[in-house]
Design a protein around this motif. Structure first.
Motif, mmCIF file in Angstrom:
data_model
loop_
_atom_site.group_PDB
_atom_site.id
_atom_site.type_symbol
_atom_site.label_atom_id
_atom_site.label_comp_id
_atom_site.label_asym_id
_atom_site.label_seq_id
_atom_site.Cartn_x
_atom_site.Cartn_y
_atom_site.Cartn_z
ATOM 1 N N HIS A 1 -19.153 42.030 3.585
ATOM 2 C CA HIS A 1 -18.552 42.922 2.585
ATOM 3 C C HIS A 1 -19.317 42.870 1.265
ATOM 4 C CE1 HIS A 1 -15.490 45.236 0.442
ATOM 5 N NE2 HIS A 1 -15.031 45.559 1.636
ATOM 6 N N HIS B 1 -5.747 48.903 2.771
ATOM 7 C CA HIS B 1 -6.321 47.587 3.092
ATOM 8 C C HIS B 1 -5.256 46.658 3.677
ATOM 9 C CE1 HIS B 1 -9.116 49.285 0.144
ATOM 10 N NE2 HIS B 1 -10.042 48.522 0.686
ATOM 11 N N HIS C 1 -17.153 47.104 9.448
ATOM 12 C CA HIS C 1 -17.137 47.072 7.972
ATOM 13 C C HIS C 1 -18.045 45.958 7.459
ATOM 14 C CE1 HIS C 1 -15.585 48.531 4.233
ATOM 15 N NE2 HIS C 1 -14.742 47.554 3.984
ATOM 16 N N ASP D 1 -8.757 48.824 5.938
ATOM 17 C CA ASP D 1 -10.001 48.061 5.792
ATOM 18 C C ASP D 1 -9.808 46.575 5.513
ATOM 19 O OD1 ASP D 1 -11.054 50.604 5.950
ATOM 20 O OD2 ASP D 1 -12.413 50.352 4.248
ATOM 21 N N ASP D 2 -10.854 45.839 5.830
ATOM 22 C CA ASP D 2 -11.125 44.453 5.392
ATOM 23 C C ASP D 2 -10.503 43.370 6.260
ATOM 24 O OD1 ASP D 2 -12.397 45.804 3.388
ATOM 25 O OD2 ASP D 2 -11.301 44.908 1.726
HETATM 26 ZN ZN ZN Z 1 -13.715 47.044 2.243
#
Ligand code: ZN
Length: 201
Positions: free
Chosen positions: A76, A169, A72, A21-22
């Motif tokens: 955020h 991540h 995503h 993620d991210d």
């Molecule tokens: Zn995230």
């Protein structure tokens, strides 16, 4: 498409779904991609819309390596479930557009993961209506806390029985611990007899 949060793998049997993620991130995403390639593991990358727009070559590389894309959101915002529906919709759909534009070639984003798991029934419905299965996780490596490589590995080993989808991540600061933990975790999972797949769509 189901509006329910996907908690399964699309493959039967003893498998895990690696999710990252991210990103994308110009420092860490290439390192994660290199590790996944060496390990012959496919993963799902949950990307932030503006980051995908900023680094389209990384999005294309993720796709070219056989991984899948997940939306995503734009910003955020882990409290986006408290915001109006119009805000939730633009967070989801603007990011989908940026990620798909960055990927090119008609590549579709297959999943939507709310930041911090801040789903609402409405956001799940919007995502599903636009071809993205809401995506959860069961195994939180907690790599984002940078607790040390050994702790990240231990978190995965302890929770892997809880379900197939594992969270890592590749952005948000120094991810050297994440990389080191994945270097240990992927072979361990193979030794335990796990295969690697994607979350059920
Ligand atoms: Zn995230």
């Amino acid at each position: 498409m189901s509006e329910e949060i996907s908690h399964e793998s699309e493959s039967p049997g003893k498998v895990v779904n690696i999710t990252i993620d991210d990103g994308p991130d110009p420092v860490w995403t290439p390192k994660v991609l290199d590790l996944l390639r060496r390990s012959n593991v496919k993963a799902t990358f949950c990307m932030i819309g503006p980051r995908a727009k900023e680094y389209p070559s990384l999005v294309k590389k993720v796709v070219a390596d056989g991984h899948r894309l997940c939306d995503h959101s734009m910003d955020h915002n882990t409290a986006m479930d408290k915001r109006p529906e119009s805000y939730q919709a633009s967070q989801i759909l603007d990011a989908q557009k940026l990620i798909e534009e960055a990927a090119g070639d008609g590549t579709k984003v297959r999943y939507y993961r709310a930041p911090g798991g801040a789903f609402t029934p409405y956001s799940r419905k919007v995502a599903a209506a636009h071809g993205m299965r809401p995506l959860g996780w069961q195994v939180d490596s907690r790599d984002w806390q940078r607790p040390g490589t050994a702790r990240i590995v231990a978190n995965v080993k302890r929770e892997v029985a809880d379900g197939p989808t594992i969270l890592f991540h590749d952005a948000g600061g120094d991810r050297s611990q994440t990389l080191a933990a994945m270097e240990e975790t992927l072979p361990w999972l193979k030794q335990q007899g796990y295969g690697f797949s994607f979350p059920k769509i």
